[in-house]
Design an enzyme around this catalytic site. Structure first.
Site, PDB file in Angstrom:
ATOM      1  N   CYS A 170       0.832  -1.197   0.000  1.00 13.36           N
ATOM      2  CA  CYS A 170       0.000   0.000   0.000  1.00 13.36           C
ATOM      3  C   CYS A 170       0.871   1.253   0.000  1.00 13.36           C
ATOM      4  O   CYS A 170       1.994   1.246   0.484  1.00 13.36           O
ATOM      5  CB  CYS A 170      -0.906   0.017   1.219  1.00 13.36           C
ATOM      6  SG  CYS A 170      -1.990  -1.407   1.384  1.00 13.36           S
ATOM      7  N   LYS A 195       5.840  -4.800  -4.416  1.00 14.05           N
ATOM      8  CA  LYS A 195       7.285  -4.566  -4.476  1.00 14.05           C
ATOM      9  C   LYS A 195       7.918  -4.581  -3.094  1.00 14.05           C
ATOM     10  O   LYS A 195       8.968  -5.177  -2.887  1.00 14.05           O
ATOM     11  CB  LYS A 195       7.557  -3.218  -5.162  1.00 14.05           C
ATOM     12  CG  LYS A 195       9.035  -2.882  -5.306  1.00 14.05           C
ATOM     13  CD  LYS A 195       9.724  -3.849  -6.235  1.00 14.05           C
ATOM     14  CE  LYS A 195      11.187  -3.511  -6.430  1.00 14.05           C
ATOM     15  NZ  LYS A 195      11.896  -4.556  -7.185  1.00 14.05           N
TER      16      LYS A 195
END
Length: 609
Positions: free
Chosen positions: A2, A604
Protein backbone atom coordinates in the site's frame (compact mmCIF):
# COMPACT_ATOMS: atom_id res chain seq x y z
CA UNK A 1 2.54 -2.70 -0.92
CA UNK A 2 0.00 0.00 0.00
CA UNK A 3 1.05 3.60 -0.56
CA UNK A 4 0.19 6.83 1.28
CA UNK A 5 0.51 10.43 0.13
CA UNK A 6 -0.69 13.51 2.00
CA UNK A 7 -0.32 17.24 1.41
CA UNK A 8 -1.26 20.51 3.09
CA UNK A 9 -0.67 23.68 1.08
CA UNK A 10 -2.14 26.98 -0.08
CA UNK A 11 -2.64 25.56 -3.58
CA UNK A 12 -4.83 22.74 -4.84
CA UNK A 13 -3.14 19.47 -3.90
CA UNK A 14 -5.07 16.90 -5.98
CA UNK A 15 -2.43 16.68 -8.71
CA UNK A 16 0.37 16.45 -6.14
CA UNK A 17 -1.44 13.52 -4.56
CA UNK A 18 -2.04 11.80 -7.90
CA UNK A 19 1.58 12.20 -8.98
CA UNK A 20 2.68 10.79 -5.65
CA UNK A 21 0.45 7.76 -6.18
CA UNK A 22 1.87 7.26 -9.67
CA UNK A 23 5.34 7.11 -8.17
CA UNK A 24 4.16 4.45 -5.72
CA UNK A 25 2.51 2.24 -8.34
CA UNK A 26 5.59 0.01 -8.47
CA UNK A 27 4.83 -1.19 -4.94
CA UNK A 28 1.76 -3.09 -6.13
CA UNK A 29 -1.92 -2.29 -5.50
CA UNK A 30 -5.46 -3.11 -6.59
CA UNK A 31 -7.37 0.14 -5.96
CA UNK A 32 -6.71 3.82 -5.36
CA UNK A 33 -8.43 6.80 -3.81
CA UNK A 34 -8.02 10.33 -2.53
CA UNK A 35 -9.89 12.90 -0.47
CA UNK A 36 -9.40 16.67 -0.62
CA UNK A 37 -10.75 19.32 1.75
CA UNK A 38 -11.05 23.02 0.96
CA UNK A 39 -10.70 25.92 3.41
CA UNK A 40 -14.41 25.80 4.26
CA UNK A 41 -14.22 22.15 5.22
CA UNK A 42 -15.93 20.77 2.11
CA UNK A 43 -14.54 17.30 1.40
CA UNK A 44 -14.51 15.51 -1.95
CA UNK A 45 -13.57 11.84 -2.08
CA UNK A 46 -12.87 9.70 -5.14
CA UNK A 47 -12.07 5.97 -5.14
CA UNK A 48 -11.56 3.58 -8.01
CA UNK A 49 -10.87 -0.13 -8.41
CA UNK A 50 -7.86 -0.63 -10.68
CA UNK A 51 -5.04 1.65 -11.74
CA UNK A 52 -4.19 5.18 -10.61
CA UNK A 53 -4.92 6.31 -14.17
CA UNK A 54 -8.58 5.48 -13.63
CA UNK A 55 -8.57 7.63 -10.50
CA UNK A 56 -6.88 10.44 -12.42
CA UNK A 57 -9.55 10.26 -15.13
CA UNK A 58 -12.24 10.49 -12.47
CA UNK A 59 -10.50 13.55 -11.03
CA UNK A 60 -10.56 15.18 -14.48
CA UNK A 61 -14.29 14.55 -14.74
CA UNK A 62 -14.93 15.72 -11.17
CA UNK A 63 -12.23 18.30 -10.34
CA UNK A 64 -11.10 18.37 -6.72
CA UNK A 65 -10.30 21.74 -5.16
CA UNK A 66 -8.65 22.14 -1.80
CA UNK A 67 -5.32 22.63 -0.10
CA UNK A 68 -5.43 19.63 2.23
CA UNK A 69 -5.69 16.03 1.12
CA UNK A 70 -4.70 12.41 1.56
CA UNK A 71 -4.43 9.63 -1.00
CA UNK A 72 -3.79 5.90 -1.02
CA UNK A 73 -3.11 2.85 -3.15
CA UNK A 74 -4.48 -0.32 -1.56
CA UNK A 75 -3.13 -3.87 -1.70
CA UNK A 76 -5.95 -6.00 -0.33
CA UNK A 77 -5.46 -7.75 3.00
CA UNK A 78 -8.79 -7.51 4.83
CA UNK A 79 -11.62 -7.48 2.31
CA UNK A 80 -11.56 -8.09 -1.42
CA UNK A 81 -10.40 -5.48 -3.93
CA UNK A 82 -13.42 -3.19 -4.37
CA UNK A 83 -14.31 0.48 -4.43
CA UNK A 84 -16.03 0.15 -1.06
CA UNK A 85 -12.84 -1.23 0.49
CA UNK A 86 -10.58 1.37 -1.13
CA UNK A 87 -9.17 4.20 1.00
CA UNK A 88 -9.70 6.88 2.25
CA UNK A 89 -12.27 5.70 4.80
CA UNK A 90 -14.61 8.14 6.49
CA UNK A 91 -16.34 8.37 9.85
CA UNK A 92 -18.41 11.58 9.74
CA UNK A 93 -15.73 14.31 9.61
CA UNK A 94 -12.77 11.96 10.19
CA UNK A 95 -10.93 10.78 7.06
CA UNK A 96 -8.25 8.07 7.22
CA UNK A 97 -5.70 6.29 5.04
CA UNK A 98 -3.68 3.43 6.46
CA UNK A 99 -0.90 0.98 5.59
CA UNK A 100 -0.44 -2.21 7.56
CA UNK A 101 -2.66 -4.61 9.45
CA UNK A 102 -4.70 -4.02 12.60
CA UNK A 103 -4.56 -7.47 14.16
CA UNK A 104 -7.33 -6.87 16.70
CA UNK A 105 -9.74 -5.24 14.27
CA UNK A 106 -12.50 -7.78 14.91
CA UNK A 107 -13.03 -7.08 18.65
CA UNK A 108 -12.65 -3.35 17.99
CA UNK A 109 -15.24 -3.58 15.22
CA UNK A 110 -17.71 -5.30 17.54
CA UNK A 111 -17.13 -2.75 20.30
CA UNK A 112 -17.66 0.13 17.88
CA UNK A 113 -20.82 -1.44 16.48
CA UNK A 114 -22.11 -1.64 20.05
CA UNK A 115 -21.50 2.12 20.30
CA UNK A 116 -23.68 2.68 17.25
CA UNK A 117 -21.15 2.85 14.43
CA UNK A 118 -22.09 1.37 11.04
CA UNK A 119 -19.39 -0.24 8.91
CA UNK A 120 -19.63 0.04 5.13
CA UNK A 121 -16.42 -1.86 4.26
CA UNK A 122 -14.67 -5.10 5.19
CA UNK A 123 -11.39 -3.38 6.00
CA UNK A 124 -9.48 -3.04 9.23
CA UNK A 125 -8.83 0.60 8.30
CA UNK A 126 -12.42 1.66 8.87
CA UNK A 127 -11.93 0.60 12.49
CA UNK A 128 -9.32 3.36 12.87
CA UNK A 129 -11.68 5.99 11.45
CA UNK A 130 -14.53 5.10 13.80
CA UNK A 131 -12.23 4.65 16.80
CA UNK A 132 -10.66 8.09 16.35
CA UNK A 133 -14.12 9.55 15.82
CA UNK A 134 -15.29 7.96 19.08
CA UNK A 135 -12.28 9.17 21.05
CA UNK A 136 -12.70 12.67 19.66
CA UNK A 137 -16.27 12.71 20.95
CA UNK A 138 -14.86 12.03 24.42
CA UNK A 139 -13.13 15.42 24.32
CA UNK A 140 -9.87 17.11 23.43
CA UNK A 141 -8.11 17.73 20.14
CA UNK A 142 -7.60 15.36 17.25
CA UNK A 143 -4.09 14.71 18.59
CA UNK A 144 -5.54 13.85 21.99
CA UNK A 145 -8.00 11.45 20.35
CA UNK A 146 -5.22 9.74 18.40
CA UNK A 147 -3.07 9.42 21.51
CA UNK A 148 -5.95 7.61 23.19
CA UNK A 149 -6.76 5.48 20.13
CA UNK A 150 -3.22 4.29 19.35
CA UNK A 151 -2.76 2.09 22.46
CA UNK A 152 -5.94 0.23 21.50
CA UNK A 153 -4.50 -0.86 18.14
CA UNK A 154 -2.39 -4.01 17.81
CA UNK A 155 -0.34 -4.63 14.71
CA UNK A 156 1.87 -2.73 12.31
CA UNK A 157 0.51 0.43 10.76
CA UNK A 158 1.21 3.84 9.33
CA UNK A 159 -1.81 6.12 9.18
CA UNK A 160 -2.63 9.69 8.16
CA UNK A 161 -5.80 11.29 9.47
CA UNK A 162 -7.62 14.54 8.80
CA UNK A 163 -10.65 16.22 10.34
CA UNK A 164 -12.67 18.08 7.71
CA UNK A 165 -13.74 20.61 10.36
CA UNK A 166 -10.08 21.60 10.77
CA UNK A 167 -8.58 21.45 7.27
CA UNK A 168 -5.43 23.26 8.38
CA UNK A 169 -3.94 20.14 10.02
CA UNK A 170 -2.94 16.58 9.19
CA UNK A 171 -2.12 14.00 11.87
CA UNK A 172 0.03 10.92 11.27
CA UNK A 173 1.06 7.95 13.40
CA UNK A 174 3.70 5.30 12.78
CA UNK A 175 4.00 1.86 14.33
CA UNK A 176 5.90 -0.64 12.20
CA UNK A 177 5.03 0.85 8.80
CA UNK A 178 7.17 3.66 7.36
CA UNK A 179 6.12 7.29 7.04
CA UNK A 180 8.23 10.22 5.90
CA UNK A 181 7.42 13.93 6.11
CA UNK A 182 8.42 16.21 3.24
CA UNK A 183 9.24 19.81 4.13
CA UNK A 184 8.32 22.63 1.76
CA UNK A 185 8.06 26.41 1.78
CA UNK A 186 4.67 27.24 3.27
CA UNK A 187 3.52 23.69 2.54
CA UNK A 188 4.31 20.25 3.90
CA UNK A 189 3.76 16.68 2.80
CA UNK A 190 3.75 13.11 4.07
CA UNK A 191 4.11 9.74 2.35
CA UNK A 192 5.02 6.13 2.92
CA UNK A 193 7.99 6.46 0.55
CA UNK A 194 10.13 9.51 -0.17
CA UNK A 195 9.93 8.73 -3.91
CA UNK A 196 6.35 9.99 -3.86
CA UNK A 197 7.45 13.45 -2.74
CA UNK A 198 10.56 14.09 -4.84
CA UNK A 199 8.70 16.40 -7.27
CA UNK A 200 7.85 18.80 -4.40
CA UNK A 201 10.74 18.57 -1.92
CA UNK A 202 14.17 17.17 -1.14
CA UNK A 203 13.99 17.76 2.63
CA UNK A 204 12.62 14.91 4.70
CA UNK A 205 11.96 13.83 8.27
CA UNK A 206 11.69 10.08 8.76
CA UNK A 207 9.26 9.24 11.54
CA UNK A 208 10.48 6.73 14.09
CA UNK A 209 8.59 3.96 15.86
CA UNK A 210 5.74 5.32 17.98
CA UNK A 211 5.92 8.84 16.53
CA UNK A 212 2.80 10.96 16.09
CA UNK A 213 3.16 13.99 13.81
CA UNK A 214 1.00 17.11 13.64
CA UNK A 215 1.48 18.82 10.29
CA UNK A 216 0.31 22.24 9.15
CA UNK A 217 1.38 24.36 6.20
CA UNK A 218 4.05 26.11 8.26
CA UNK A 219 4.96 23.67 11.01
CA UNK A 220 5.70 20.06 11.85
CA UNK A 221 5.51 18.93 15.46
CA UNK A 222 6.35 15.36 16.46
CA UNK A 223 5.38 13.59 19.67
CA UNK A 224 6.08 10.19 21.15
CA UNK A 225 3.27 7.85 22.15
CA UNK A 226 3.00 9.51 25.57
CA UNK A 227 2.36 12.90 24.00
CA UNK A 228 5.78 14.34 24.83
CA UNK A 229 7.28 16.43 22.04
CA UNK A 230 10.40 14.98 20.42
CA UNK A 231 12.90 16.29 17.89
CA UNK A 232 13.66 14.46 14.66
CA UNK A 233 16.44 15.46 12.30
CA UNK A 234 15.55 16.59 8.80
CA UNK A 235 17.82 15.45 5.99
CA UNK A 236 18.50 16.53 2.43
CA UNK A 237 17.92 13.59 0.09
CA UNK A 238 19.97 12.97 -3.03
CA UNK A 239 17.74 10.08 -4.09
CA UNK A 240 16.98 10.10 -7.80
CA UNK A 241 13.71 8.98 -9.32
CA UNK A 242 15.25 7.86 -12.60
CA UNK A 243 12.77 5.24 -13.70
CA UNK A 244 9.87 7.31 -14.93
CA UNK A 245 10.65 6.71 -18.59
CA UNK A 246 10.98 3.18 -19.96
CA UNK A 247 12.76 4.58 -23.00
CA UNK A 248 13.25 1.93 -25.69
CA UNK A 249 12.11 -0.88 -23.41
CA UNK A 250 8.65 -2.44 -23.21
CA UNK A 251 8.72 -2.94 -19.46
CA UNK A 252 10.58 -1.66 -16.42
CA UNK A 253 11.81 -5.18 -15.75
CA UNK A 254 13.43 -5.37 -19.18
CA UNK A 255 14.97 -1.94 -18.67
CA UNK A 256 16.31 -2.94 -15.27
CA UNK A 257 17.81 -6.17 -16.62
CA UNK A 258 19.71 -4.14 -19.20
CA UNK A 259 20.73 -1.54 -16.61
CA UNK A 260 22.68 -4.12 -14.61
CA UNK A 261 26.14 -3.45 -16.11
CA UNK A 262 25.85 0.24 -15.18
CA UNK A 263 24.16 -0.53 -11.86
CA UNK A 264 27.08 -2.76 -10.87
CA UNK A 265 29.53 -0.07 -11.98
CA UNK A 266 27.71 2.34 -9.66
CA UNK A 267 27.89 -0.19 -6.84
CA UNK A 268 31.65 -0.48 -7.31
CA UNK A 269 32.30 3.26 -7.71
CA UNK A 270 34.53 4.58 -4.94
CA UNK A 271 34.84 1.15 -3.35
CA UNK A 272 37.94 -0.25 -5.05
CA UNK A 273 41.27 1.44 -4.51
CA UNK A 274 44.78 0.21 -5.32
CA UNK A 275 43.51 -3.29 -5.99
CA UNK A 276 41.68 -3.55 -2.68
CA UNK A 277 38.08 -3.19 -1.57
CA UNK A 278 37.56 0.14 0.21
CA UNK A 279 34.52 0.21 2.51
CA UNK A 280 35.67 3.19 4.58
CA UNK A 281 32.11 4.52 4.29
CA UNK A 282 31.29 2.13 7.14
CA UNK A 283 33.05 4.51 9.51
CA UNK A 284 36.22 4.52 11.63
CA UNK A 285 35.05 1.86 14.09
CA UNK A 286 33.86 -0.69 11.54
CA UNK A 287 37.17 -2.53 11.17
CA UNK A 288 37.33 -3.11 14.91
CA UNK A 289 33.86 -4.67 14.88
CA UNK A 290 34.36 -6.69 11.68
CA UNK A 291 37.72 -8.08 12.80
CA UNK A 292 35.94 -9.72 15.76
CA UNK A 293 33.38 -11.54 13.62
CA UNK A 294 33.42 -15.31 14.12
CA UNK A 295 30.00 -16.08 12.64
CA UNK A 296 27.53 -14.41 10.29
CA UNK A 297 23.75 -14.64 10.49
CA UNK A 298 21.87 -13.38 7.43
CA UNK A 299 18.18 -12.49 7.47
CA UNK A 300 16.16 -11.75 4.35
CA UNK A 301 12.99 -12.53 2.39
CA UNK A 302 12.29 -13.49 -1.22
CA UNK A 303 14.98 -12.59 -3.73
CA UNK A 304 17.15 -11.10 -0.99
CA UNK A 305 17.10 -14.47 0.77
CA UNK A 306 18.51 -16.07 -2.39
CA UNK A 307 21.35 -13.54 -2.49
CA UNK A 308 22.10 -14.37 1.13
CA UNK A 309 22.20 -18.06 0.20
CA UNK A 310 24.84 -17.36 -2.45
CA UNK A 311 26.93 -15.31 -0.04
CA UNK A 312 26.98 -18.16 2.48
CA UNK A 313 29.20 -20.11 0.08
CA UNK A 314 31.47 -17.09 -0.28
CA UNK A 315 31.76 -16.24 3.42
CA UNK A 316 32.66 -19.80 4.30
CA UNK A 317 34.92 -20.76 1.37
CA UNK A 318 36.67 -17.42 0.83
CA UNK A 319 36.68 -15.73 4.24
CA UNK A 320 36.57 -18.84 6.44
CA UNK A 321 33.63 -17.52 8.47
CA UNK A 322 30.69 -19.82 9.29
CA UNK A 323 27.46 -18.37 7.93
CA UNK A 324 23.78 -19.17 8.37
CA UNK A 325 20.97 -17.75 6.25
CA UNK A 326 17.40 -17.69 7.44
CA UNK A 327 14.06 -16.47 6.17
CA UNK A 328 13.25 -13.49 8.35
CA UNK A 329 9.65 -14.53 9.02
CA UNK A 330 10.93 -17.83 10.43
CA UNK A 331 13.77 -16.38 12.49
CA UNK A 332 11.58 -13.95 14.39
CA UNK A 333 9.15 -16.60 15.62
CA UNK A 334 11.53 -19.22 16.96
CA UNK A 335 13.98 -19.47 19.81
CA UNK A 336 17.50 -19.34 18.44
CA UNK A 337 20.95 -19.72 19.92
CA UNK A 338 23.32 -16.86 19.17
CA UNK A 339 26.85 -17.87 18.33
CA UNK A 340 29.85 -16.11 19.82
CA UNK A 341 30.74 -12.82 18.06
CA UNK A 342 28.00 -13.24 15.47
CA UNK A 343 27.31 -10.42 13.02
CA UNK A 344 23.70 -9.91 11.92
CA UNK A 345 23.43 -9.00 8.22
CA UNK A 346 20.04 -7.97 6.87
CA UNK A 347 19.25 -7.74 3.16
CA UNK A 348 16.38 -5.73 1.69
CA UNK A 349 15.93 -3.73 -1.48
CA UNK A 350 13.53 -1.28 0.15
CA UNK A 351 14.83 -1.34 3.70
CA UNK A 352 11.24 -1.54 4.90
CA UNK A 353 10.50 -5.28 4.66
CA UNK A 354 8.42 -5.91 7.78
CA UNK A 355 9.76 -9.34 8.74
CA UNK A 356 13.37 -8.37 8.14
CA UNK A 357 12.98 -5.24 10.26
CA UNK A 358 11.37 -7.26 13.03
CA UNK A 359 14.24 -9.76 12.86
CA UNK A 360 16.78 -6.94 13.15
CA UNK A 361 14.99 -5.54 16.20
CA UNK A 362 14.87 -8.98 17.79
CA UNK A 363 18.60 -9.46 17.17
CA UNK A 364 19.34 -6.40 19.32
CA UNK A 365 17.78 -8.22 22.26
CA UNK A 366 19.65 -11.47 21.61
CA UNK A 367 23.21 -10.26 21.98
CA UNK A 368 24.60 -10.14 18.44
CA UNK A 369 28.00 -8.51 18.02
CA UNK A 370 26.48 -5.90 15.72
CA UNK A 371 24.26 -5.41 12.69
CA UNK A 372 24.93 -4.52 9.07
CA UNK A 373 22.23 -3.64 6.54
CA UNK A 374 22.66 -4.04 2.78
CA UNK A 375 19.98 -1.96 1.13
CA UNK A 376 19.08 0.12 -1.93
CA UNK A 377 17.27 2.98 -0.16
CA UNK A 378 19.26 5.47 1.93
CA UNK A 379 17.39 6.63 5.00
CA UNK A 380 15.15 3.56 5.12
CA UNK A 381 14.24 2.00 8.46
CA UNK A 382 16.68 -0.88 8.06
CA UNK A 383 19.55 1.51 7.39
CA UNK A 384 18.68 3.84 10.26
CA UNK A 385 18.30 1.03 12.78
CA UNK A 386 21.47 -0.91 11.90
CA UNK A 387 24.94 -0.31 13.33
CA UNK A 388 26.48 -0.36 9.85
CA UNK A 389 25.01 -0.04 6.36
CA UNK A 390 26.14 -0.50 2.77
CA UNK A 391 24.07 0.89 -0.08
CA UNK A 392 23.75 -1.11 -3.29
CA UNK A 393 23.34 2.10 -5.33
CA UNK A 394 21.33 0.23 -7.95
CA UNK A 395 19.03 3.16 -8.68
CA UNK A 396 15.27 3.00 -8.42
CA UNK A 397 13.88 -0.45 -9.17
CA UNK A 398 10.26 -0.31 -10.35
CA UNK A 399 9.56 -3.87 -11.54
CA UNK A 400 8.10 -6.01 -8.77
CA UNK A 401 10.38 -8.90 -9.78
CA UNK A 402 13.80 -7.81 -8.55
CA UNK A 403 16.70 -7.87 -11.01
CA UNK A 404 19.38 -5.22 -10.57
CA UNK A 405 18.78 -5.03 -6.82
CA UNK A 406 19.67 -8.73 -6.62
CA UNK A 407 22.89 -8.54 -8.63
CA UNK A 408 24.04 -5.39 -6.82
CA UNK A 409 23.32 -7.03 -3.45
CA UNK A 410 25.58 -9.88 -4.50
CA UNK A 411 28.21 -7.38 -5.61
CA UNK A 412 28.19 -5.69 -2.20
CA UNK A 413 28.26 -9.03 -0.39
CA UNK A 414 31.27 -10.16 -2.42
CA UNK A 415 33.10 -6.92 -1.57
CA UNK A 416 32.34 -7.55 2.09
CA UNK A 417 33.77 -11.06 1.76
CA UNK A 418 36.97 -9.55 0.32
CA UNK A 419 37.26 -7.09 3.18
CA UNK A 420 36.70 -9.76 5.82
CA UNK A 421 39.28 -12.05 4.21
CA UNK A 422 41.84 -9.25 4.52
CA UNK A 423 40.89 -8.48 8.13
CA UNK A 424 41.29 -12.19 8.91
CA UNK A 425 44.80 -12.13 7.45
CA UNK A 426 44.03 -14.63 4.69
CA UNK A 427 45.95 -14.97 1.42
CA UNK A 428 45.91 -11.68 -0.50
CA UNK A 429 45.09 -13.58 -3.70
CA UNK A 430 41.51 -14.04 -2.41
CA UNK A 431 40.84 -10.31 -2.43
CA UNK A 432 42.79 -9.90 -5.68
CA UNK A 433 40.62 -12.47 -7.46
CA UNK A 434 37.42 -10.91 -6.12
CA UNK A 435 38.43 -7.41 -7.18
CA UNK A 436 39.54 -8.62 -10.61
CA UNK A 437 36.28 -10.51 -11.10
CA UNK A 438 34.07 -7.63 -9.98
CA UNK A 439 35.86 -5.15 -12.23
CA UNK A 440 35.28 -7.47 -15.19
CA UNK A 441 31.66 -8.22 -14.30
CA UNK A 442 29.87 -5.31 -16.06
CA UNK A 443 31.49 -6.09 -19.42
CA UNK A 444 30.81 -9.82 -18.98
CA UNK A 445 27.11 -9.11 -18.43
CA UNK A 446 27.06 -6.84 -21.49
CA UNK A 447 28.45 -9.76 -23.50
CA UNK A 448 25.78 -12.05 -22.10
CA UNK A 449 22.96 -9.65 -22.98
CA UNK A 450 23.84 -10.17 -26.64
CA UNK A 451 22.31 -13.65 -26.21
CA UNK A 452 18.88 -12.13 -25.58
CA UNK A 453 17.41 -13.16 -28.96
CA UNK A 454 18.52 -16.76 -28.49
CA UNK A 455 16.83 -16.88 -25.08
CA UNK A 456 13.72 -15.24 -26.52
CA UNK A 457 13.41 -18.06 -29.07
CA UNK A 458 13.84 -20.73 -26.40
CA UNK A 459 11.12 -19.10 -24.32
CA UNK A 460 8.57 -20.17 -26.93
CA UNK A 461 9.05 -23.77 -25.75
CA UNK A 462 7.47 -22.75 -22.43
CA UNK A 463 4.25 -21.32 -23.90
CA UNK A 464 2.17 -24.40 -23.01
CA UNK A 465 4.07 -25.51 -19.92
CA UNK A 466 2.61 -25.52 -16.42
CA UNK A 467 5.68 -26.62 -14.46
CA UNK A 468 9.45 -26.20 -14.61
CA UNK A 469 12.42 -27.51 -12.65
CA UNK A 470 15.68 -25.61 -12.06
CA UNK A 471 18.92 -27.34 -11.06
CA UNK A 472 22.29 -26.12 -9.82
CA UNK A 473 25.17 -27.22 -7.62
CA UNK A 474 27.25 -25.33 -5.08
CA UNK A 475 26.87 -21.57 -5.24
CA UNK A 476 24.76 -22.01 -8.39
CA UNK A 477 22.02 -23.77 -6.42
CA UNK A 478 20.73 -20.46 -5.00
CA UNK A 479 20.84 -19.07 -8.55
CA UNK A 480 18.57 -21.94 -9.59
CA UNK A 481 16.29 -20.90 -6.70
CA UNK A 482 16.30 -17.34 -7.98
CA UNK A 483 15.59 -18.47 -11.56
CA UNK A 484 12.60 -20.50 -10.38
CA UNK A 485 11.33 -17.57 -8.31
CA UNK A 486 11.53 -15.20 -11.29
CA UNK A 487 9.67 -17.62 -13.57
CA UNK A 488 6.83 -18.23 -11.11
CA UNK A 489 6.57 -14.54 -10.15
CA UNK A 490 5.96 -13.13 -13.60
CA UNK A 491 4.85 -16.01 -15.86
CA UNK A 492 2.73 -17.84 -13.25
CA UNK A 493 4.35 -21.15 -14.22
CA UNK A 494 4.86 -23.36 -11.20
CA UNK A 495 8.64 -23.62 -10.86
CA UNK A 496 10.83 -25.31 -8.28
CA UNK A 497 14.59 -25.47 -7.78
CA UNK A 498 16.71 -28.24 -6.32
CA UNK A 499 20.34 -28.87 -5.62
CA UNK A 500 21.07 -31.23 -8.51
CA UNK A 501 22.32 -33.97 -6.20
CA UNK A 502 18.81 -34.18 -4.73
CA UNK A 503 17.24 -35.26 -8.03
CA UNK A 504 17.16 -38.94 -7.16
CA UNK A 505 15.66 -38.17 -3.75
CA UNK A 506 12.27 -37.24 -5.16
CA UNK A 507 12.15 -34.71 -8.02
CA UNK A 508 13.19 -37.31 -10.61
CA UNK A 509 9.67 -38.73 -10.33
CA UNK A 510 8.37 -35.57 -12.02
CA UNK A 511 10.54 -35.82 -15.12
CA UNK A 512 8.84 -36.43 -18.45
CA UNK A 513 8.66 -34.78 -21.86
CA UNK A 514 6.37 -32.04 -20.51
CA UNK A 515 8.73 -30.98 -17.72
CA UNK A 516 11.35 -28.45 -18.86
CA UNK A 517 14.51 -28.67 -16.75
CA UNK A 518 16.72 -25.58 -16.61
CA UNK A 519 20.30 -26.22 -15.51
CA UNK A 520 22.95 -23.69 -14.48
CA UNK A 521 26.22 -25.39 -15.41
CA UNK A 522 29.39 -23.28 -15.53
CA UNK A 523 32.66 -25.11 -16.04
CA UNK A 524 33.81 -25.60 -12.45
CA UNK A 525 34.88 -28.40 -10.10
CA UNK A 526 31.28 -29.63 -9.74
CA UNK A 527 30.62 -29.92 -13.47
CA UNK A 528 31.24 -33.67 -13.79
CA UNK A 529 28.83 -34.38 -10.94
CA UNK A 530 26.28 -32.11 -12.59
CA UNK A 531 26.69 -33.89 -15.92
CA UNK A 532 25.65 -37.13 -14.22
CA UNK A 533 22.48 -35.43 -13.01
CA UNK A 534 21.80 -34.12 -16.50
CA UNK A 535 22.10 -37.63 -17.93
CA UNK A 536 19.53 -38.82 -15.39
CA UNK A 537 17.09 -36.29 -16.83
CA UNK A 538 17.94 -37.14 -20.46
CA UNK A 539 17.39 -40.84 -19.85
CA UNK A 540 13.84 -40.09 -18.75
CA UNK A 541 12.91 -37.92 -21.72
CA UNK A 542 13.11 -34.57 -19.95
CA UNK A 543 13.64 -31.40 -22.00
CA UNK A 544 16.89 -29.80 -20.87
CA UNK A 545 17.91 -26.15 -21.16
CA UNK A 546 21.54 -25.86 -20.07
CA UNK A 547 23.25 -22.51 -19.48
CA UNK A 548 26.98 -23.12 -19.68
CA UNK A 549 30.24 -21.87 -21.18
CA UNK A 550 31.92 -23.48 -24.18
CA UNK A 551 34.65 -25.12 -22.07
CA UNK A 552 32.02 -27.28 -20.35
CA UNK A 553 31.84 -29.49 -23.45
CA UNK A 554 28.06 -29.76 -23.85
CA UNK A 555 26.57 -30.50 -27.29
CA UNK A 556 22.97 -29.72 -28.22
CA UNK A 557 20.67 -32.60 -29.13
CA UNK A 558 16.96 -33.16 -29.62
CA UNK A 559 16.10 -32.89 -25.96
CA UNK A 560 19.08 -30.85 -24.74
CA UNK A 561 19.35 -27.17 -25.65
CA UNK A 562 22.70 -25.56 -24.85
CA UNK A 563 22.74 -21.80 -24.27
CA UNK A 564 26.42 -20.97 -24.52
CA UNK A 565 27.64 -18.25 -22.18
CA UNK A 566 30.92 -16.33 -22.24
CA UNK A 567 33.55 -17.67 -19.86
CA UNK A 568 33.62 -15.78 -16.57
CA UNK A 569 35.79 -15.85 -13.48
CA UNK A 570 34.49 -18.48 -11.07
CA UNK A 571 34.02 -16.07 -8.18
CA UNK A 572 31.51 -13.92 -10.10
CA UNK A 573 29.76 -16.79 -11.90
CA UNK A 574 26.69 -16.77 -9.59
CA UNK A 575 26.07 -13.09 -10.33
CA UNK A 576 26.64 -13.56 -14.04
CA UNK A 577 24.41 -16.63 -14.46
CA UNK A 578 21.51 -14.83 -12.81
CA UNK A 579 21.02 -12.60 -15.83
CA UNK A 580 20.08 -15.21 -18.49
CA UNK A 581 17.54 -16.67 -16.08
CA UNK A 582 16.02 -13.21 -15.66
CA UNK A 583 15.75 -12.90 -19.44
CA UNK A 584 14.19 -16.34 -19.74
CA UNK A 585 11.51 -15.49 -17.17
CA UNK A 586 10.86 -12.16 -18.88
CA UNK A 587 10.36 -13.63 -22.35
CA UNK A 588 8.18 -16.48 -21.08
CA UNK A 589 5.99 -13.92 -19.30
CA UNK A 590 5.68 -11.93 -22.54
CA UNK A 591 4.51 -15.04 -24.37
CA UNK A 592 2.06 -15.83 -21.57
CA UNK A 593 0.71 -12.27 -21.71
CA UNK A 594 1.04 -11.55 -18.00
CA UNK A 595 1.60 -8.17 -16.34
CA UNK A 596 5.38 -8.27 -16.19
CA UNK A 597 5.97 -5.21 -14.01
CA UNK A 598 3.06 -5.73 -11.62
CA UNK A 599 2.32 -9.46 -11.44
CA UNK A 600 -0.90 -10.50 -9.79
CA UNK A 601 -1.12 -10.67 -5.99
CA UNK A 602 2.45 -9.39 -5.49
CA UNK A 603 3.86 -6.15 -4.14
CA UNK A 604 7.29 -4.57 -4.48
CA UNK A 605 7.86 -3.79 -0.82
CA UNK A 606 6.23 -6.12 1.69
CA UNK A 607 5.64 -3.87 4.69
CA UNK A 608 3.16 -6.15 6.48
CA UNK A 609 3.66 -9.58 7.99
Amino acid sequence: MCGIVGAIAQRDVAEILLEGLRRLEYRGYDSAGLAVVDAEGHMTRLRRLGKVQMLAQAAEEHPLHGGTGIAHTRWATHGEPSEANAHPHVSEHIVVVHNGIIENHEPLREALKARGYTFVSETDTEVIAHLVNWELKQGGTLRDAILRAIPQLRGAYGTVIMDTRHPDTLLAARSGSPLVIGLGMGENFIASDQLALLPVTRRFIFLEEGDIAEITRRSVNIFDNTGAEVKRQDIESNLQYDAGDKGIYRHYMQKEIYEQPNAIKNTLTGRISHGQVDLSELGPNADDLLSKVEHIQILACGTSYNSGMVSRYWFESLAGIPCDVEIASEFRYRKSAVRRNSLMITLSQSGETADTLAGLRLSKELGYLGSLAICNVPGSSLVRESDLALMTNAGTEIGVASTKAFTTQLTVLLMLVAKLSRLKGLDASIEHDIVHGLQALPSRIEQMLSQDKRIELLAEDFSDKHHALFLGRGDQYPIALEGALKLKEISYIHAEAYAAGELKHGPLALIDADMPVIVVAPNNELLEKLKSNIEEVRARGGQLYVFSDQDAGFVSSDNMHIIEMPHVEEVIAPIFYTVPLQLLAYHVALIKGTDVDQPRNLAKSVTVE
